[in-house]
Design a protein around this motif. Structure first.
Motif, PDB file in Angstrom:
ATOM      1  N   GLU A  35      -0.505   2.931   8.207  1.00 46.33           N
ATOM      2  CA  GLU A  35      -1.558   3.242   7.245  1.00 46.33           C
ATOM      3  C   GLU A  35      -1.127   2.799   5.851  1.00 46.33           C
ATOM      4  O   GLU A  35      -1.969   2.503   5.002  1.00 46.33           O
ATOM      5  N   ALA A  36       0.170   2.809   5.615  1.00 46.70           N
ATOM      6  CA  ALA A  36       0.706   2.396   4.328  1.00 46.70           C
ATOM      7  C   ALA A  36       2.098   1.818   4.534  1.00 46.70           C
ATOM      8  O   ALA A  36       2.732   2.032   5.567  1.00 46.70           O
ATOM      9  N   ASP A  37       2.578   1.080   3.531  1.00 38.12           N
ATOM     10  CA  ASP A  37       3.929   0.531   3.593  1.00 38.12           C
ATOM     11  C   ASP A  37       4.967   1.594   3.282  1.00 38.12           C
ATOM     12  O   ASP A  37       6.108   1.529   3.753  1.00 38.12           O
ATOM     13  N   MET A  38       4.572   2.576   2.478  1.00 38.54           N
ATOM     14  CA  MET A  38       5.453   3.689   2.125  1.00 38.54           C
ATOM     15  C   MET A  38       4.588   4.845   1.657  1.00 38.54           C
ATOM     16  O   MET A  38       3.404   4.669   1.365  1.00 38.54           O
ATOM     17  N   ALA A  39       5.172   6.041   1.609  1.00 39.63           N
ATOM     18  CA  ALA A  39       4.384   7.218   1.244  1.00 39.63           C
ATOM     19  C   ALA A  39       5.187   8.150   0.352  1.00 39.63           C
ATOM     20  O   ALA A  39       6.404   8.304   0.524  1.00 39.63           O
ATOM     21  N   ARG A  44       0.845  -1.202   0.000  1.00 37.89           N
ATOM     22  CA  ARG A  44       0.000   0.000   0.000  1.00 37.89           C
ATOM     23  C   ARG A  44       0.879   1.251   0.000  1.00 37.89           C
ATOM     24  O   ARG A  44       1.793   1.382   0.790  1.00 37.89           O
ATOM     25  N   ILE A  45       0.561   2.184  -0.917  1.00 34.87           N
ATOM     26  CA  ILE A  45       1.289   3.441  -1.027  1.00 34.87           C
ATOM     27  C   ILE A  45       0.361   4.583  -0.621  1.00 34.87           C
ATOM     28  O   ILE A  45      -0.754   4.699  -1.133  1.00 34.87           O
ATOM     29  N   GLY A  46       0.827   5.434   0.281  1.00 38.95           N
ATOM     30  CA  GLY A  46       0.086   6.641   0.617  1.00 38.95           C
ATOM     31  C   GLY A  46       0.640   7.812  -0.173  1.00 38.95           C
ATOM     32  O   GLY A  46       1.841   7.890  -0.420  1.00 38.95           O
ATOM     33  N   ALA A  47      -0.236   8.725  -0.581  1.00 42.30           N
ATOM     34  CA  ALA A  47       0.227   9.864  -1.383  1.00 42.30           C
ATOM     35  C   ALA A  47      -0.783  10.999  -1.338  1.00 42.30           C
ATOM     36  O   ALA A  47      -1.989  10.755  -1.194  1.00 42.30           O
ATOM     37  N   PRO A  48      -0.315  12.256  -1.480  1.00 40.87           N
ATOM     38  CA  PRO A  48      -1.242  13.370  -1.661  1.00 40.87           C
ATOM     39  C   PRO A  48      -2.069  13.135  -2.915  1.00 40.87           C
ATOM     40  O   PRO A  48      -1.611  12.458  -3.848  1.00 40.87           O
ATOM     41  N   ASP A  49      -3.272  13.707  -2.963  1.00 41.38           N
ATOM     42  CA  ASP A  49      -4.169  13.313  -4.050  1.00 41.38           C
ATOM     43  C   ASP A  49      -3.721  13.803  -5.425  1.00 41.38           C
ATOM     44  O   ASP A  49      -4.136  13.254  -6.440  1.00 41.38           O
ATOM     45  N   GLY A  50      -2.831  14.792  -5.495  1.00 44.72           N
ATOM     46  CA  GLY A  50      -2.323  15.217  -6.800  1.00 44.72           C
ATOM     47  C   GLY A  50      -1.519  14.123  -7.463  1.00 44.72           C
ATOM     48  O   GLY A  50      -1.810  13.694  -8.595  1.00 44.72           O
ATOM     49  N   SER A  51      -0.516  13.628  -6.754  1.00 43.24           N
ATOM     50  CA  SER A  51       0.297  12.541  -7.309  1.00 43.24           C
ATOM     51  C   SER A  51      -0.497  11.248  -7.382  1.00 43.24           C
ATOM     52  O   SER A  51      -0.313  10.439  -8.307  1.00 43.24           O
ATOM     53  N   ALA A  52      -1.396  11.031  -6.429  1.00 46.87           N
ATOM     54  CA  ALA A  52      -2.200   9.805  -6.424  1.00 46.87           C
ATOM     55  C   ALA A  52      -3.130   9.738  -7.625  1.00 46.87           C
ATOM     56  O   ALA A  52      -3.412   8.644  -8.139  1.00 46.87           O
ATOM     57  N   ILE A  85      -1.436  -3.880  -5.524  1.00 44.75           N
ATOM     58  CA  ILE A  85      -0.963  -2.537  -5.184  1.00 44.75           C
ATOM     59  C   ILE A  85      -2.160  -1.679  -4.806  1.00 44.75           C
ATOM     60  O   ILE A  85      -3.128  -1.567  -5.562  1.00 44.75           O
ATOM     61  N   GLN A  86      -2.097  -1.059  -3.645  1.00 41.81           N
ATOM     62  CA  GLN A  86      -3.169  -0.184  -3.168  1.00 41.81           C
ATOM     63  C   GLN A  86      -2.653   1.245  -3.064  1.00 41.81           C
ATOM     64  O   GLN A  86      -1.566   1.487  -2.520  1.00 41.81           O
ATOM     65  N   ILE A  87      -3.419   2.198  -3.592  1.00 44.51           N
ATOM     66  CA  ILE A  87      -3.063   3.614  -3.530  1.00 44.51           C
ATOM     67  C   ILE A  87      -3.992   4.291  -2.529  1.00 44.51           C
ATOM     68  O   ILE A  87      -5.208   4.331  -2.727  1.00 44.51           O
ATOM     69  N   LEU A  88      -3.421   4.805  -1.460  1.00 41.59           N
ATOM     70  CA  LEU A  88      -4.181   5.520  -0.438  1.00 41.59           C
ATOM     71  C   LEU A  88      -4.018   7.013  -0.694  1.00 41.59           C
ATOM     72  O   LEU A  88      -2.976   7.598  -0.399  1.00 41.59           O
ATOM     73  N   ALA A  89      -5.041   7.638  -1.283  1.00 39.99           N
ATOM     74  CA  ALA A  89      -4.979   9.061  -1.641  1.00 39.99           C
ATOM     75  C   ALA A  89      -5.629   9.885  -0.543  1.00 39.99           C
ATOM     76  O   ALA A  89      -6.843   9.812  -0.335  1.00 39.99           O
ATOM     77  N   LEU A  90      -4.826  10.668   0.144  1.00 35.86           N
ATOM     78  CA  LEU A  90      -5.335  11.479   1.245  1.00 35.86           C
ATOM     79  C   LEU A  90      -4.738  12.890   1.188  1.00 35.86           C
ATOM     80  O   LEU A  90      -3.539  13.040   0.978  1.00 35.86           O
TER      81      LEU A  90
END
Length: 300
Positions: free
Chosen positions: A139-143, A96-104, A124-129
């Motif tokens: 919350e994620a494996d990396m961000a 799971r990858i966390g990212a700001p919603d622009g890059s996500a 692969i999971q994209i956590l857009a926050l």
């Protein structure tokens, strides 16, 4: 009594999600079973781990103490799995990858699709926050972040610079007074972030330009760009988003050109996890290439 790993997995899921039903969806078990497993764990430890409130299941002091140990155990299990999975040619499991919603929204979908093509057994999971991802609670494996964090036991790697410019729809420009200087912006409708919800100083673009009023605001980059594309006003946009909004035109490029950077942030405990190392390499390479491709298409 020492908790078993299955009960610890349930505990960690509830601690992160603060909900039995959300934890159950992640674990693929029903909420009632999640509740029974938590009750069993509390009974075995003779300690209350959660209190139930309107916000959900909140960790008690005992729960916070167990969380620290649970995360350490989880890191050890991930490292062990990574050592085995990493030795194979194709990646598998879930990341799971966390990212700001622009890059996500504008970078990660195509980057992750390519990684998925090369690793068909990988989920692969994209956590857009629109906020900072809490890696300490897994919350994620990396961000992907805009600012490099300076606190915590984290691995931080710069991925790529990217450019931003003022943009507006041609329709808006046709209907309003010409924009020749930054000062002219004060007579126009500006679109930007909700001021008190800017979670990173690097995102406070308009304040840096001396703009103290945002007539149309959102904490979401795609919402801001959609408003600009509809001719509602002027906003600051990542150049890599412009190929997705062909009616937007860059403004004052000789006076306003911003540069920011993406960083990849990981748990320090994962540095010997070959599986996550390989994924991180593919992700950083993919983001770097995609930023360069889209900025070239935008004419940067």
């Amino acid at each position: 009594m020492t908790p078993n790993w299955d009960d610890m997995r349930v505990f960690l899921a509830v601690a992160r999600e603060e909900s039995l039903s959300s934890a159950g969806r992640i674990l693929k078990i029903d909420p009632a079973t999640v509740g029974r497993r938590i009750a069993r764990l509390e009974g075995s430890l003779d300690a209350q781990l959660f209190t139930k409130s309107q916000q959900g299941y909140i960790l008690t002091t005992a729960g916070e103490r167990l969380l620290d140990h649970g995360l350490q155990a989880e890191e050890a299990m991930r490292a062990a799995a990574g050592a085995v999975v990493g030795s194979t040619e194709s990646l598998s499991g879930q990341i799971r990858i966390g990212a700001p919603d622009g890059s996500a929204n504008y970078l990660l979908p195509q980057v992750c699709a390519k990684i998925s093509d090369a690793n068909p057994d990988l989920d692969i999971q994209i956590l857009a926050l629109p906020r900072i991802i809490n890696l300490s609670r897994r919350e994620a494996d990396m961000a992907v972040t805009v600012s490099a964090p300076t606190a915590g036991k984290l691995l931080v790697q710069k991925v790529s610079d990217y450019k931003l410019h003022l943009v507006a729809a041609q329709d808006y420009l046709d209907r309003h007074a010409p924009i020749q200087t930054v000062e002219d912006l004060k007579a126009h409708r500006l679109i930007g972030y909700i001021p008190d919800m800017i979670f990173d100083r690097e995102l406070d673009y308009l304040n840096d330009l001396g703009i103290d009023r945002v007539a149309l605001a959102s904490n979401s980059v795609p919402v801001q760009l959609r408003q600009a594309a509809l001719g509602a006003g002027i906003c600051v946009a990542h150049d890599f988003t412009l190929p997705f909004h062909p009616n937007l035109r860059r403004l004052l490029t000789d006076q306003v050109s911003l540069t920011r950077s993406f960083h990849l942030v990981r748990h320090q405990g994962d540095q010997r996890n070959e599986r996550l190392n390989r994924f991180a390499q593919a992700l950083t390479r993919g983001i770097r290439d995609e930023v360069a491709r889209l900025e070239a298409e935008a004419g940067t």
